[in-house]
Design an enzyme around this catalytic site. Structure first.
Site, PDB file in Angstrom:
ATOM      1  CE  LYS A  89       4.143  57.477  57.636  1.00  0.00           C
ATOM      2  NZ  LYS A  89       5.552  57.033  57.765  1.00  0.00           N
ATOM      3  CG  HIS A 217       3.749  51.184  61.404  1.00  0.00           C
ATOM      4  ND1 HIS A 217       2.774  51.591  62.306  1.00  0.00           N
ATOM      5  CD2 HIS A 217       4.444  52.310  61.082  1.00  0.00           C
ATOM      6  CE1 HIS A 217       2.885  52.887  62.506  1.00  0.00           C
ATOM      7  NE2 HIS A 217       3.885  53.346  61.789  1.00  0.00           N
ATOM      8  CB  SER A 220      -0.655  55.992  62.901  1.00  0.00           C
ATOM      9  OG  SER A 220      -0.255  57.261  63.330  1.00  0.00           O
ATOM     10  CD  GLU A 302       9.525  52.923  59.899  1.00  0.00           C
ATOM     11  OE1 GLU A 302       8.297  53.076  59.753  1.00  0.00           O
ATOM     12  OE2 GLU A 302      10.196  52.124  59.227  1.00  0.00           O
ATOM     13  NE  ARG A 305      -0.016  59.321  66.147  1.00  0.00           N
ATOM     14  CZ  ARG A 305      -0.990  59.950  65.477  1.00  0.00           C
ATOM     15  NH1 ARG A 305      -1.488  61.074  65.944  1.00  0.00           N
ATOM     16  NH2 ARG A 305      -1.462  59.439  64.360  1.00  0.00           N
ATOM     17  CG  PHE A 351      -6.895  62.600  55.859  1.00  0.00           C
ATOM     18  CD1 PHE A 351      -7.545  61.735  54.992  1.00  0.00           C
ATOM     19  CD2 PHE A 351      -6.757  63.925  55.491  1.00  0.00           C
ATOM     20  CE1 PHE A 351      -8.051  62.186  53.782  1.00  0.00           C
ATOM     21  CE2 PHE A 351      -7.260  64.386  54.283  1.00  0.00           C
ATOM     22  CZ  PHE A 351      -7.912  63.513  53.428  1.00  0.00           C
TER      23      PHE A 351
END
Length: 466
Positions: A89, A217, A220, A302, A305, A351
């Site tokens: 993604k 997780h 991000s 995972e 970036r 986002f």
């Protein structure tokens, strides 16, 4: 351990020949050699903003595949026990996926579309984790048909869905962690609190489903390495809950969140925390806690970036300018309009909470880009002025920078460049107002060793041909 890298099959390409392709990807895109600056100069040499066809001066990316390779080597150096499953993604460009597949990574897919893209490139379904705890039923049925047999869950209803449509799937319970130290927090949407895990595992046992491990997780863009220690402590607690429920977990998925700027510090925390909470006496091959997997505890992550953030830079063209615009007597003196904005690659402003900084590619149509310049990259002696930068659509929300500083000589037809634009940019770009998202120009970079390595890896895998 991932497969070793093949040696170069041919002499390395010459970085100076930035405008001459050194190969072509299986998908048809040319691949060049040379630095970001060389690629931008070569590409702009083929664009005449005064005579080109409509969309001929569109914004475009330059992507350095060797930078992705270097990030991968860094990962292997810092976290050799952990197999990266690239988060598709983040940047689903086919060349990125082809290179990472050739390097031996797995892939974190969050939808049927991402799964089909990865499978369509000839990648085995065994290298995919369907890491979305809340999936459409039709996607689950398709996953069964495609041989995708590893997925995450964090709620009771998902277990019932899996039992009905993919009962032999291997399941990973996603737990909630503290993501307050991350740019994008995911815990508000996904992750089961530890107090809910026993009930989830009890339901899975009642349904005769095979739960094989734990995932989490930290969010991000994590800027506090300590978040991983806390998450791994929680993961160990979930492993203990699994043992109490009659399971023998052998998979740990530590998710994403890896930032390029603090990756070394994160890796140190992860290594130390794994030694503390998942010691060899329990989880190494032959350990008492992992009996069904001959290699002991399998650990995956995972990253997204981490691989692509600084591998992509974006060139935009100034399509219009309004002079003398002052908002409050001290504000911007000019408004610049560029041909990509918040509905395109700059959706990352909304986002992904990114902050961008333009540098100057051209002044008066002359190439002036200085990649090492700390500011706007302007030539010495240029007069600067306060200005704002806007996207090309008719939406007033399409603002890139409400105030910045650029050379006063910057004119319509000149170009800007934005570095570090590889993460969460292209993936969400739209065609709002009928505008085409930026294309990508690929390079093997200017470092001869990196270019040679990438050329060899892609050629050996059949992804690059002359």
């Amino acid at each position: 351990m991932l497969a070793p890298y093949p040696r170069a099959l041919t002499p390395p390409p010459e970085p100076e020949a930035a405008s001459i392709p050194v190969g072509k990807l299986a998908s048809g895109e040319h691949v060049y050699s040379g630095s970001f600056a060389q690629q931008f100069e070569a590409a702009l040499g083929d664009i005449d903003v005064d005579t080109c066809e409509a969309e001929g001066e569109n914004a475009f990316f330059v992507a350095d595949l060797a930078q992705i390779y270097r990030q991968h080597m860094w990962w292997l150096q810092e976290l050799p026990r952990i197999v990266p499953f690239y988060a598709v993604k983040c940047n689903p460009e086919p060349a990125v996926i082809r290179l990472l597949a050739a390097l031996g990574t797995g892939f974190d897919c969050a939808s049927n579309g991402e799964i089909q893209q990865v499978l369509g490139l000839g990648i085995s379904p065994s290298r995919i984790i369907y890491a979305n705890p809340c999936k459409a039923a039709s996607f689950v049925r398709r996953a069964l048909k495609q041989g995708i047999d590893l997925t995450t869950f964090d709620n009771l209803d998902e277990l019932d869905k899996i039992k009905r449509f993919h009962p032999d799937c291997k399941l990973v319970v996603r737990i909630l962690t503290d993501d307050s130290k991350s740019v994008c927090q995911l815990g508000i949407k996904f992750g089961a609190p530890l107090c809910d895990v026993p009930a989830l595992l009890a339901r899975a046992r009642a349904l005769e489903l095979d739960v094989v491990g734990v995932s989490f997780h930290v969010g991000s863009g994590c800027y506090d390495p300590a978040a991983y220690r806390d998450a791994l402590m929680r993961a160990r607690a979930a492993f203990d809950m699994g043992e109490a429920a009659g399971y023998n977990f052998d998979l740990l998925d530590i998710g994403g969140g890896f930032e390029n700027g603090n990756f070394g510090a994160i890796a140190q925390v992860v290594r130390d925390s794994l030694d503390e909470y998942f010691p060899d006496v329990d989880f190494a091959p032959g350990g008492r806690r992992v009996q069904r997997h001959r290699d002991g505890l399998r650990i995956i992550a995972e990253p997204g970036r981490f691989y692509v953030h600084n591998a992509f830079s974006l060139a935009t063209n100034i399509i219009a300018r309004r002079q003398g615009h002052v908002t409050d007597g001290n504000g911007p003196q000019a408004m610049y309009y560029q041909n990509d904005g918040a509905y395109g690659a700059f959706n990352c402003l909304i986002f992904d909470h990114q902050v961008v900084r333009p540098k100057v590619l051209t002044l008066d149509q002359q190439f002036v880009y200085r990649p090492d310049a700390p500011g706007a990259g302007e030539p010495d002696g240029e007069e600067m002025h306060s200005c704002s930068v806007w996207g090309p659509t008719c939406d007033s929300m399409d603002c890139i920078l409400r105030e910045t500083t650029l050379p006063r000589a910057l004119d319509v037809g000149d170009w800007l460049v934005y570095e570090n634009m590889g993460a969460y940019t292209l993936c969400a770009a739209s065609s709002f107002n009928g505008l085409r998202p930026p294309r990508v120009r690929y390079t093997l970079g200017s470092d001869i060793d990196g270019a040679q390595a990438v050329y060899a890896v892609l050629s050996s895998a059949g992804h690059l041909c002359n």
